[in-house]
Design an enzyme around this catalytic site. Structure first.
Site, mmCIF file in Angstrom:
data_model
loop_
_atom_site.group_PDB
_atom_site.id
_atom_site.type_symbol
_atom_site.label_atom_id
_atom_site.label_comp_id
_atom_site.label_asym_id
_atom_site.label_seq_id
_atom_site.Cartn_x
_atom_site.Cartn_y
_atom_site.Cartn_z
ATOM 1 N N ASP A 1 2.154 -11.676 9.712
ATOM 2 C CA ASP A 1 3.045 -11.730 10.873
ATOM 3 C C ASP A 1 2.863 -13.025 11.649
ATOM 4 O O ASP A 1 3.828 -13.637 12.107
ATOM 5 C CB ASP A 1 2.796 -10.540 11.810
ATOM 6 C CG ASP A 1 3.456 -9.268 11.311
ATOM 7 O OD1 ASP A 1 4.377 -9.375 10.465
ATOM 8 O OD2 ASP A 1 3.059 -8.181 11.764
ATOM 9 N N ARG B 1 0.844 -1.193 0.000
ATOM 10 C CA ARG B 1 0.000 0.000 0.000
ATOM 11 C C ARG B 1 0.882 1.247 0.000
ATOM 12 O O ARG B 1 1.745 1.397 0.874
ATOM 13 C CB ARG B 1 -0.877 -0.010 1.256
ATOM 14 C CG ARG B 1 -1.961 1.060 1.227
ATOM 15 C CD ARG B 1 -2.640 1.140 2.565
ATOM 16 N NE ARG B 1 -3.460 -0.026 2.809
ATOM 17 C CZ ARG B 1 -4.794 -0.023 2.723
ATOM 18 N NH1 ARG B 1 -5.425 1.078 2.418
ATOM 19 N NH2 ARG B 1 -5.484 -1.100 2.977
ATOM 20 N N ASP C 1 -2.658 -9.778 12.473
ATOM 21 C CA ASP C 1 -1.990 -9.685 11.167
ATOM 22 C C ASP C 1 -1.624 -11.098 10.706
ATOM 23 O O ASP C 1 -0.728 -11.736 11.271
ATOM 24 C CB ASP C 1 -0.736 -8.809 11.283
ATOM 25 C CG ASP C 1 -0.118 -8.565 9.917
ATOM 26 O OD1 ASP C 1 0.216 -9.550 9.222
ATOM 27 O OD2 ASP C 1 0.025 -7.395 9.532
ATOM 28 N N THR D 1 -0.747 7.680 -1.228
ATOM 29 C CA THR D 1 -2.061 7.569 -1.891
ATOM 30 C C THR D 1 -2.969 6.552 -1.194
ATOM 31 O O THR D 1 -4.176 6.530 -1.433
ATOM 32 C CB THR D 1 -1.891 7.110 -3.350
ATOM 33 O OG1 THR D 1 -1.333 5.782 -3.337
ATOM 34 C CG2 THR D 1 -0.980 8.024 -4.139
HETATM 35 N N1 URA Z 1 -4.843 -8.001 7.202
HETATM 36 C C1 URA Z 1 -4.570 -8.798 8.260
HETATM 37 O O1 URA Z 1 -3.599 -9.548 8.242
HETATM 38 N N2 URA Z 1 -5.384 -8.739 9.313
HETATM 39 C C2 URA Z 1 -6.486 -7.953 9.383
HETATM 40 O O2 URA Z 1 -7.214 -7.973 10.385
HETATM 41 C C3 URA Z 1 -6.751 -7.130 8.258
HETATM 42 C C4 URA Z 1 -5.916 -7.172 7.189
#
Ligand code: URA
Length: 205
Positions: free
Chosen positions: A199, A98, A196, A102
């Protein structure tokens, strides 16, 4: 997808104390179960074969060949589970980040089988949050000749916002989610979610 095994395994990986090893294994198991579900409508045709005893007419897959398209990085966690069910599938990768200014997704890596136009495409990404990367991945595939009607999008956890955005942009792309969660938080994380996914899969933070 309310298969009891899928729901049970999803609860295991939602727990904050679930470590990388178990997280990775269980994501793969859920992906395998989801592959079973999303291939339900694959067409079959009759073929003549011979068993050791007699000639017989039996069923064989007759539709398009498959490609699995993980969105990097977290989508990689679902590839092995899909390949366990579809061992002959090809795998194409789409990487996006991302842009800080922008906030738009930017393609940084796209490597696809050369015949994606002729394949059924299973796009995999564990989290459908805003829908931004899913939409950008489909655009990337479309730009290279694939038709949205040949694509299915498969995630573990979806936010209603992401489902709405993806469906509005690409009504022909079927969306499969192990769970439809409540909403996004102010940082676009899914609630209750699982954090995430990248992660947690790769042990980074
Ligand atoms: N991406 C992720 O890994 N977790 C989320 O909750 C949203 C986007």
């Amino acid at each position: 997808m309310n298969h009891p095994l899928i729901q049970h395994k999803l609860t295991i990986i939602r727990e904050k104390d679930c470590g990388t090893k178990v997280f990775r294994e269980v994501v793969s198991e859920i992906a395998m179960l989801m592959a079973y579900e999303v291939t339900r409508d694959m067409p079959l045709e009759d073929i003549e074969i011979e068993t050791p005893l007699v000639k017989t007419t039996q069923k064989t897959l007759s539709g398009k060949k498959v490609a699995i398209i993980p969105i990097l990085r977290a989508g990689l966690g679902m590839v092995d589970g899909f390949l366990a069910m579809l061992p002959a599938a090809k795998v194409g990768h789409i990487g996006m980040y991302r842009d800080h200014d922008t906030l738009e997704p930017v393609e940084y890596f796209v490597k696809l089988p050369t015949d994606i136009q002729e394949r059924q495409l299973f796009i995999v990404d564990p989290m459908l949050a805003t829908g931004g990367s899913a939409i950008a991945a489909i655009e990337a595939l479309e730009k290279r000749g694939a038709s949205p009607s040949s694509m299915k999008f498969i995630c573990l956890v979806a936010a209603p916002e992401g489902v709405e955005a993806l469906h509005a942009a690409y009504p022909d792309v079927d969306i499969y989610a192990a769970s439809l969660d409540e909403r996004l938080d102010e940082n676009s994380y899914i609630l209750p979610g699982l954090g995430d996914a990248g992660d947690r899969l790769f042990g980074t933070k």
